[in-house]
Design an enzyme around this catalytic site. Structure first.
Site, PDB file in Angstrom:
ATOM      1  N   ASN A 253      43.635  57.461  79.087  1.00 51.84           N
ATOM      2  CA  ASN A 253      42.636  58.187  78.315  1.00 51.84           C
ATOM      3  C   ASN A 253      42.327  57.394  77.037  1.00 51.84           C
ATOM      4  O   ASN A 253      43.212  57.173  76.211  1.00 51.84           O
ATOM      5  CB  ASN A 253      43.200  59.580  77.988  1.00 51.84           C
ATOM      6  CG  ASN A 253      42.207  60.429  77.244  1.00 51.84           C
ATOM      7  OD1 ASN A 253      41.532  59.931  76.346  1.00 51.84           O
ATOM      8  ND2 ASN A 253      42.110  61.694  77.584  1.00 51.84           N
TER       9      ASN A 253
ATOM     10  N   HIS B 110      41.013  58.124  72.023  1.00 52.53           N
ATOM     11  CA  HIS B 110      41.411  57.906  70.631  1.00 52.53           C
ATOM     12  C   HIS B 110      41.025  56.539  70.091  1.00 52.53           C
ATOM     13  O   HIS B 110      41.069  56.324  68.878  1.00 52.53           O
ATOM     14  CB  HIS B 110      42.883  58.251  70.438  1.00 52.53           C
ATOM     15  CG  HIS B 110      43.088  59.727  70.654  1.00 52.53           C
ATOM     16  ND1 HIS B 110      42.526  60.660  69.821  1.00 52.53           N
ATOM     17  CD2 HIS B 110      43.688  60.420  71.643  1.00 52.53           C
ATOM     18  CE1 HIS B 110      42.794  61.874  70.283  1.00 52.53           C
ATOM     19  NE2 HIS B 110      43.505  61.753  71.387  1.00 52.53           N
TER      20      HIS B 110
ATOM     21  N   HIS C 182      37.170  62.238  77.515  1.00 64.14           N
ATOM     22  CA  HIS C 182      36.761  63.630  77.299  1.00 64.14           C
ATOM     23  C   HIS C 182      35.535  63.636  76.388  1.00 64.14           C
ATOM     24  O   HIS C 182      35.634  63.315  75.212  1.00 64.14           O
ATOM     25  CB  HIS C 182      37.940  64.371  76.648  1.00 64.14           C
ATOM     26  CG  HIS C 182      37.716  65.844  76.474  1.00 64.14           C
ATOM     27  ND1 HIS C 182      38.683  66.670  75.959  1.00 64.14           N
ATOM     28  CD2 HIS C 182      36.654  66.643  76.729  1.00 64.14           C
ATOM     29  CE1 HIS C 182      38.223  67.910  75.917  1.00 64.14           C
ATOM     30  NE2 HIS C 182      36.992  67.916  76.372  1.00 64.14           N
TER      31      HIS C 182
ATOM     32  N   ARG D  11      33.630  65.654  74.361  1.00 63.17           N
ATOM     33  CA  ARG D  11      33.756  66.995  73.769  1.00 63.17           C
ATOM     34  C   ARG D  11      32.418  67.466  73.255  1.00 63.17           C
ATOM     35  O   ARG D  11      31.548  66.665  72.920  1.00 63.17           O
ATOM     36  CB  ARG D  11      34.776  66.974  72.617  1.00 63.17           C
ATOM     37  CG  ARG D  11      36.205  66.823  73.067  1.00 63.17           C
ATOM     38  CD  ARG D  11      37.155  66.991  71.889  1.00 63.17           C
ATOM     39  NE  ARG D  11      37.407  68.381  71.614  1.00 63.17           N
ATOM     40  CZ  ARG D  11      38.511  69.043  71.978  1.00 63.17           C
ATOM     41  NH1 ARG D  11      39.484  68.426  72.595  1.00 63.17           N
ATOM     42  NH2 ARG D  11      38.650  70.313  71.694  1.00 63.17           N
TER      43      ARG D  11
ATOM     44  N   ARG E 131      33.637  64.287  69.136  1.00 61.73           N
ATOM     45  CA  ARG E 131      34.564  63.646  68.188  1.00 61.73           C
ATOM     46  C   ARG E 131      35.226  62.398  68.768  1.00 61.73           C
ATOM     47  O   ARG E 131      35.753  61.583  68.035  1.00 61.73           O
ATOM     48  CB  ARG E 131      35.620  64.642  67.709  1.00 61.73           C
ATOM     49  CG  ARG E 131      36.673  64.950  68.736  1.00 61.73           C
ATOM     50  CD  ARG E 131      37.778  65.789  68.141  1.00 61.73           C
ATOM     51  NE  ARG E 131      37.423  67.191  68.129  1.00 61.73           N
ATOM     52  CZ  ARG E 131      38.324  68.171  68.266  1.00 61.73           C
ATOM     53  NH1 ARG E 131      39.609  67.872  68.378  1.00 61.73           N
ATOM     54  NH2 ARG E 131      37.966  69.422  68.264  1.00 61.73           N
TER      55      ARG E 131
ATOM     56  N   GLU F 265      36.600  64.197  81.576  1.00 59.66           N
ATOM     57  CA  GLU F 265      37.093  65.531  81.206  1.00 59.66           C
ATOM     58  C   GLU F 265      35.939  66.280  80.550  1.00 59.66           C
ATOM     59  O   GLU F 265      35.274  65.740  79.657  1.00 59.66           O
ATOM     60  CB  GLU F 265      38.250  65.415  80.226  1.00 59.66           C
ATOM     61  CG  GLU F 265      39.468  64.757  80.840  1.00 59.66           C
ATOM     62  CD  GLU F 265      40.603  64.606  79.838  1.00 59.66           C
ATOM     63  OE1 GLU F 265      41.663  64.133  80.257  1.00 59.66           O
ATOM     64  OE2 GLU F 265      40.416  64.942  78.650  1.00 59.66           O
TER      65      GLU F 265
ATOM     66  N   THR G  73      43.502  69.506  73.537  1.00 56.66           N
ATOM     67  CA  THR G  73      43.374  70.558  74.545  1.00 56.66           C
ATOM     68  C   THR G  73      44.683  71.331  74.650  1.00 56.66           C
ATOM     69  O   THR G  73      45.634  70.891  75.281  1.00 56.66           O
ATOM     70  CB  THR G  73      42.988  69.932  75.904  1.00 56.66           C
ATOM     71  OG1 THR G  73      41.926  69.012  75.683  1.00 56.66           O
ATOM     72  CG2 THR G  73      42.541  70.989  76.883  1.00 56.66           C
TER      73      THR G  73
ATOM     74  N   GLU H 162      45.266  69.260  87.663  1.00 54.99           N
ATOM     75  CA  GLU H 162      46.100  68.488  86.744  1.00 54.99           C
ATOM     76  C   GLU H 162      46.938  69.493  85.966  1.00 54.99           C
ATOM     77  O   GLU H 162      46.391  70.394  85.321  1.00 54.99           O
ATOM     78  CB  GLU H 162      45.229  67.648  85.799  1.00 54.99           C
ATOM     79  CG  GLU H 162      46.093  66.828  84.835  1.00 54.99           C
ATOM     80  CD  GLU H 162      45.314  65.797  84.033  1.00 54.99           C
ATOM     81  OE1 GLU H 162      44.294  65.277  84.543  1.00 54.99           O
ATOM     82  OE2 GLU H 162      45.734  65.522  82.897  1.00 54.99           O
TER      83      GLU H 162
ATOM     84  N   HIS I 160      49.260  65.186  79.428  1.00 56.85           N
ATOM     85  CA  HIS I 160      49.224  65.722  78.067  1.00 56.85           C
ATOM     86  C   HIS I 160      50.583  65.544  77.389  1.00 56.85           C
ATOM     87  O   HIS I 160      51.585  66.056  77.865  1.00 56.85           O
ATOM     88  CB  HIS I 160      48.815  67.198  77.981  1.00 56.85           C
ATOM     89  CG  HIS I 160      48.295  67.531  76.621  1.00 56.85           C
ATOM     90  ND1 HIS I 160      46.964  67.445  76.280  1.00 56.85           N
ATOM     91  CD2 HIS I 160      48.947  67.882  75.493  1.00 56.85           C
ATOM     92  CE1 HIS I 160      46.811  67.743  75.018  1.00 56.85           C
ATOM     93  NE2 HIS I 160      47.999  68.015  74.511  1.00 56.85           N
TER      94      HIS I 160
END
Ligand code: PXP
Length: 251
Positions: free
Chosen positions: A15, A18, A51, A53, A57, A78, A109, A159, A202
């Site tokens: 992922n 970030h 993701h 969003r 962000r 996502e 999340t 998931e 996660h």
């Protein structure tokens, strides 16, 4: 995601959100999540997860096409269960779409999707994604009621949210850790038995990944924040390689 080269294969989806978070802190182009996707591809990562969003962000709309153009790795998008996200997914045709709960004020999340409670909202979204050939995944707690809801929705993938497991370890609570692990183990077995491919993710780190990676039915882990954090110190290439080694050791 289609890396079948490893025996008893457990895919690693990285992922890259970030990287975009850091970029967005200054509003410019650096660091570019596309470069991160290219590095993940070069070190044998199995997929890119991102993701989009509602508040943008992390990655932004224009990043999606850039990521898809830059690597052949499957993209796992996502997304919240909204019309806006559905139309973006249909436009971009990612390999997979993982439906996640989303609250504006949350930092990340927190908790799984209430697939049981949201059945009627999810039916048309899951159906339209499936009809478009996008592999639908539901990000749920490892809970029989939610798994049953995923089955009723016809989702090919779930998931399991490993946040509670990760928190239990951080709290040093071995009883809760075992309970969480058992829950994920049992639900992964039940999912597989019912023809649903189980994934997990996660809060996974070098320290806590192995008991999860050892669950034989799991086909994919999606890991982000820790890998990008480690990449600050050791580089993304090295962080992905190390995570891969730990996952392989655990199988
Ligand atoms: N899987 C899903 C569905 C997620 O929403 C997230 C967080 O965006 C992750 C995996 C990765 O979690 P982490 O960043 O804590 O590794």
């Amino acid at each position: 995601m289609t890396n079948f080269s490893r025996p008893n294969s457990l895919r690693l989806g990285v992922n890259i959100d970030h990287v975009a978070t850091i970029r967005n802190a200054r509003g410019g182009d650096h660091p570019d999540p596309v470069r991160a996707a290219e590095i993940v591809a070069s070190v044998g990562g199995d997929g890119i997860t991102a993701h989009l969003r509602e508040d943008r962000r992390h990655i932004r709309d224009e990043d999606l096409k850039r990521i898809q153009d830059a690597t052949d790795l499957p993209l796992n998008l996502e997304m919240a269960a909204t019309e806006e996200m559905l139309s973006i997914a249909l436009r971009h045709q990612p390999h997979a779409a993982c439906i996640v709960p989303e609250k504006r004020e949350e930092r990340t999340t927190e908790g799984g999707l209430d697939a049981a409670g949201l059945h009627n909202t999810l039916v048309p979204i899951v159906d339209r994604l499936r009809d478009a050939g996008i592999r639908v995944s539901l990000f749920i707690e490892a809970d029989e009621r939610q798994l049953d809801a995923a089955l009723r929705l016809g989702a090919p993938v779930v998931e399991f949210h490993t946040g509670e497991y990760a928190h239990a370890i951080l709290d040093g609570d071995s009883e809760r850790t075992s309970k969480e692990l058992r829950r994920i183990n049992d639900m992964a077995a039940l999912a597989a038995k019912n023809g649903i491919e189980p994934h997990a993710g996660h809060g996974l780190t070098y320290e806590n990944v192995q008991p999860i990676a050892a669950i034989p039915q799991l086909a994919e882990l999606n890991i982000g924040h820790y890998l990008i954090g480690e990449a600050v110190f050791t580089g993304l290439e090295s962080a992905v390689r190390r995570m891969r080694e730990l996952m392989d050791e655990a199988r």
